[in-house]
Design a protein around this motif. Structure first.
Motif, PDB file in Angstrom:
ATOM      1  N   ARG A  32       0.567  -1.284  -0.039  1.00 51.72           N
ATOM      2  CA  ARG A  32      -0.006   0.029  -0.094  1.00 51.72           C
ATOM      3  C   ARG A  32       0.757   1.338  -0.069  1.00 51.72           C
ATOM      4  NH1 ARG A  32      -4.865  -1.626   0.143  1.00 51.72           N
ATOM      5  NH2 ARG A  32      -6.038   0.383   0.572  1.00 51.72           N
ATOM      6  N   ASP A  33       2.040   1.089   0.185  1.00 51.07           N
ATOM      7  CA  ASP A  33       3.118   2.191   0.124  1.00 51.07           C
ATOM      8  C   ASP A  33       3.332   2.516  -1.308  1.00 51.07           C
ATOM      9  OD1 ASP A  33       4.974   4.205   0.313  1.00 51.07           O
ATOM     10  OD2 ASP A  33       5.853   3.283   2.037  1.00 51.07           O
ATOM     11  N   THR A  34       2.700   3.274  -2.047  1.00 44.78           N
ATOM     12  CA  THR A  34       3.067   3.567  -3.608  1.00 44.78           C
ATOM     13  C   THR A  34       4.559   4.060  -3.580  1.00 44.78           C
ATOM     14  OG1 THR A  34       1.755   5.476  -3.635  1.00 44.78           O
ATOM     15  CG2 THR A  34       0.699   3.319  -4.079  1.00 44.78           C
ATOM     16  N   ALA A  35       4.878   5.181  -2.840  1.00 45.75           N
ATOM     17  CA  ALA A  35       6.140   5.839  -2.998  1.00 45.75           C
ATOM     18  C   ALA A  35       7.393   4.645  -2.797  1.00 45.75           C
ATOM     19  CB  ALA A  35       6.149   7.034  -1.776  1.00 45.75           C
ATOM     20  N   PHE A  36       7.090   3.761  -1.861  1.00 44.50           N
ATOM     21  CA  PHE A  36       8.167   2.673  -1.663  1.00 44.50           C
ATOM     22  C   PHE A  36       8.223   1.979  -2.894  1.00 44.50           C
ATOM     23  CE2 PHE A  36       8.804  -1.623  -0.600  1.00 44.50           C
ATOM     24  CZ  PHE A  36      10.132  -1.549  -0.155  1.00 44.50           C
ATOM     25  N   SER A  37       7.211   1.611  -3.424  1.00 40.37           N
ATOM     26  CA  SER A  37       6.886   0.706  -4.510  1.00 40.37           C
ATOM     27  C   SER A  37       7.612   1.193  -5.923  1.00 40.37           C
ATOM     28  CB  SER A  37       5.367   0.209  -4.980  1.00 40.37           C
ATOM     29  OG  SER A  37       4.961  -0.300  -3.869  1.00 40.37           O
ATOM     30  N   ALA A  87      -3.829  -3.159 -31.789  1.00 40.30           N
ATOM     31  CA  ALA A  87      -2.939  -3.757 -30.786  1.00 40.30           C
ATOM     32  C   ALA A  87      -3.913  -4.842 -29.711  1.00 40.30           C
ATOM     33  CB  ALA A  87      -2.020  -3.252 -29.994  1.00 40.30           C
ATOM     34  N   ALA A  88      -3.298  -6.024 -29.344  1.00 37.25           N
ATOM     35  CA  ALA A  88      -3.680  -6.864 -28.314  1.00 37.25           C
ATOM     36  C   ALA A  88      -3.707  -6.034 -27.120  1.00 37.25           C
ATOM     37  CB  ALA A  88      -3.008  -8.386 -28.231  1.00 37.25           C
ATOM     38  N   THR A  89      -4.574  -6.486 -26.011  1.00 37.42           N
ATOM     39  CA  THR A  89      -4.394  -5.852 -24.862  1.00 37.42           C
ATOM     40  C   THR A  89      -4.009  -7.175 -23.735  1.00 37.42           C
ATOM     41  OG1 THR A  89      -6.041  -4.473 -25.428  1.00 37.42           O
ATOM     42  CG2 THR A  89      -5.910  -4.808 -22.950  1.00 37.42           C
ATOM     43  N   ILE A  90      -3.021  -6.862 -22.736  1.00 35.61           N
ATOM     44  CA  ILE A  90      -2.684  -7.523 -21.833  1.00 35.61           C
ATOM     45  C   ILE A  90      -3.056  -7.149 -20.456  1.00 35.61           C
ATOM     46  CG2 ILE A  90      -0.801  -9.104 -21.062  1.00 35.61           C
ATOM     47  CD1 ILE A  90      -1.203  -9.352 -24.323  1.00 35.61           C
ATOM     48  N   VAL A  91      -3.583  -8.071 -19.742  1.00 34.52           N
ATOM     49  CA  VAL A  91      -4.038  -7.795 -18.326  1.00 34.52           C
ATOM     50  C   VAL A  91      -3.084  -8.427 -17.458  1.00 34.52           C
ATOM     51  CG1 VAL A  91      -5.647  -7.707 -16.516  1.00 34.52           C
ATOM     52  CG2 VAL A  91      -6.442  -7.375 -18.798  1.00 34.52           C
ATOM     53  N   VAL A  92      -2.327  -7.378 -16.673  1.00 37.33           N
ATOM     54  CA  VAL A  92      -0.938  -8.037 -16.073  1.00 37.33           C
ATOM     55  C   VAL A  92      -1.430  -8.122 -14.464  1.00 37.33           C
ATOM     56  CG1 VAL A  92       1.358  -7.986 -15.437  1.00 37.33           C
ATOM     57  CG2 VAL A  92       0.481  -7.075 -17.508  1.00 37.33           C
ATOM     58  N   VAL A  93      -1.513  -9.268 -13.704  1.00 36.41           N
ATOM     59  CA  VAL A  93      -1.802  -9.521 -12.462  1.00 36.41           C
ATOM     60  C   VAL A  93      -0.660  -9.631 -11.185  1.00 36.41           C
ATOM     61  CG1 VAL A  93      -3.755 -10.361 -10.937  1.00 36.41           C
ATOM     62  CG2 VAL A  93      -4.010 -10.381 -13.394  1.00 36.41           C
ATOM     63  N   HIS A  94      -0.899  -8.882 -10.319  1.00 35.09           N
ATOM     64  CA  HIS A  94       0.396  -8.991  -9.261  1.00 35.09           C
ATOM     65  C   HIS A  94       0.077  -9.961  -8.466  1.00 35.09           C
ATOM     66  CE1 HIS A  94      -1.506  -7.446  -5.820  1.00 35.09           C
ATOM     67  NE2 HIS A  94      -2.212  -6.206  -6.703  1.00 35.09           N
ATOM     68  N   GLY A 100       0.041  -3.483  -8.338  1.00 32.72           N
ATOM     69  CA  GLY A 100       0.314  -3.141  -9.667  1.00 32.72           C
ATOM     70  C   GLY A 100       1.665  -2.542 -10.179  1.00 32.72           C
ATOM     71  N   ILE A 101       2.173  -1.663  -9.166  1.00 36.82           N
ATOM     72  CA  ILE A 101       3.491  -1.042  -9.531  1.00 36.82           C
ATOM     73  C   ILE A 101       4.457  -2.096  -9.649  1.00 36.82           C
ATOM     74  CG2 ILE A 101       5.043   0.470  -8.379  1.00 36.82           C
ATOM     75  CD1 ILE A 101       2.917   2.029  -7.281  1.00 36.82           C
ATOM     76  N   THR A 102       4.678  -3.084  -8.845  1.00 33.45           N
ATOM     77  CA  THR A 102       5.596  -4.105  -8.734  1.00 33.45           C
ATOM     78  C   THR A 102       5.531  -5.133  -9.997  1.00 33.45           C
ATOM     79  OG1 THR A 102       4.110  -5.631  -7.847  1.00 33.45           O
ATOM     80  CG2 THR A 102       5.576  -4.366  -6.478  1.00 33.45           C
ATOM     81  N   MET A 103       4.524  -4.782 -10.934  1.00 32.17           N
ATOM     82  CA  MET A 103       4.566  -5.470 -12.170  1.00 32.17           C
ATOM     83  C   MET A 103       4.762  -4.809 -13.378  1.00 32.17           C
ATOM     84  SD  MET A 103       3.750  -8.465 -11.098  1.00 32.17           S
ATOM     85  CE  MET A 103       3.203  -9.331 -12.814  1.00 32.17           C
ATOM     86  N   MET A 104       5.347  -3.641 -13.118  1.00 36.51           N
ATOM     87  CA  MET A 104       5.749  -2.713 -14.225  1.00 36.51           C
ATOM     88  C   MET A 104       7.044  -3.511 -15.119  1.00 36.51           C
ATOM     89  SD  MET A 104       3.896  -0.378 -14.433  1.00 36.51           S
ATOM     90  CE  MET A 104       2.432   0.476 -13.638  1.00 36.51           C
ATOM     91  N   PRO A 105       7.818  -3.970 -14.527  1.00 32.27           N
ATOM     92  CA  PRO A 105       8.792  -4.912 -15.325  1.00 32.27           C
ATOM     93  C   PRO A 105       8.264  -5.436 -16.554  1.00 32.27           C
ATOM     94  CG  PRO A 105       9.643  -4.629 -13.175  1.00 32.27           C
ATOM     95  CD  PRO A 105       8.343  -4.189 -13.303  1.00 32.27           C
TER      96      PRO A 105
END
Length: 312
Positions: A32-37, A87-94, A100-105
């Protein structure tokens, strides 16, 4: 009689503790700490450069929806539109205790390297989404299905979709695989997901606390039903996979002990057809992407192109 009552109270109290320990770990502060993420994810330089390029033109956007079931929590997601309208659409689930931020790579791989639209939701009790506990994928699947329903309003009507998840996100993908999904969902990818919440918690109870499943697993399951309205046993990816007809790519590291690699065989066997697998050599939990970054992208891209080729 008093002894029986005292024993029951102790057992119930232990079950209450376990549900809190598992579903509200440390208040889930890291997720929940988005700044840390953001600081953490930017340690990967290629991801940081991509994020900077997006932010410079306002291409990294976010949105909220309100979940259908009560309580009416607000749910949040990040998204990036592709340059091509077809383009296709990809839903990326953490995964567990992430956001969600951790899935940015992974989002960068799909967006920058492959040219797809990407939507990255924060599951409940993570990131900017509301919620009061981690749902371990079971009721998360309903929220992801709600995101899937609104994808045409974000990316246009002529879309085709794949859903990708890692760890608990992979369990979410497998758990939604047995539900009725829109016809534009064409493919699913799970990376190191577990067979069921019961099996994963049972393994962790033994690994972390050296305890047998009885009675604690049973009282904790009862507490979860009472507090949150769902069951560890009902949250079962294997049973959902038995009903799945969509193509699915299974990925699991052979050195995974957190979600044991042995679970892959049971999951793969449960899916009747349209299935592919990659047993990633010597990769620990959620490590396959990082250990085999180039091969991961190649395998995932080949799988997606095989099943969403017409919109590329």
């Amino acid at each position: 009689m008093l002894l029986c009552s005292t024993t029951s109270c102790i057992s119930f109290g232990a079950g209450w503790f376990m549900t809190g320990y598992s579903l509200k770990p440390g208040g889930n502060k890291a997720a929940r700490d988005t700044a840390f993420s953001w600081r953490n994810v930017r340690q990967d330089k290629t991801t940081a450069a991509w994020l900077d390029s997006l932010n410079s033109v306002g291409a990294l956007r976010d949105t909220f929806i309100t979940c259908k079931e009560k309580p009416k929590y607000r749910l949040h997601a990040w998204y990036v539109k592709a340059s091509r309208p077809t383009a296709a659409t990809i839903v990326v689930v953490h995964g567990y205790t992430n956001s969600g931020i951790t899935m940015m790579p992974y989002a960068r791989m799909f967006s920058h390297d492959m040219g797809y639209n990407v939507l990255v939701p924060d599951l409940r009790y993570a990131g900017l989404s509301d919620g009061n506990h981690i749902q371990m994928g079971w009721r998360d699947r309903l929220d992801v299905e709600q995101w899937i329903d609104i994808l045409p309003t974000i990316f246009g009507d002529s879309i085709q979709v794949a859903v990708h998840g890692v760890s608990m996100g992979a369990a979410t993908v497998m758990m939604l695989s047995g539900d009725e999904l829109p016809s534009y969902v064409k493919a699913l990818i799970e990376d190191c997901g577990y067979t069921s919440v019961w099996a994963e918690f049972k393994k962790e109870l033994k690994t972390q606390f050296h305890l047998p499943p009885f009675p604690l697993m049973y009282t904790a399951n009862t507490v979860c039903r009472m507090r949150y309205g769902w069951s560890f046993k009902k949250a079962n990816a294997v049973e959902q996979l038995k009903k799945s007809t969509l193509p699915m790519l299974f990925i699991h590291g052979t050195a995974d002990t957190f979600v044991p690699y042995t679970m892959l065989d049971e999951l793969y066997a449960a899916k009747p057809n349209n299935k592919w697998r990659w047993d990633a050599p010597n990769a620990a939990h959620a490590e396959t992407f990082w250990k085999y970054r180039k091969e991961y992208a190649q395998r995932v891209r080949k799988f997606i192109e095989e099943h969403i080729g017409s919109c590329l």
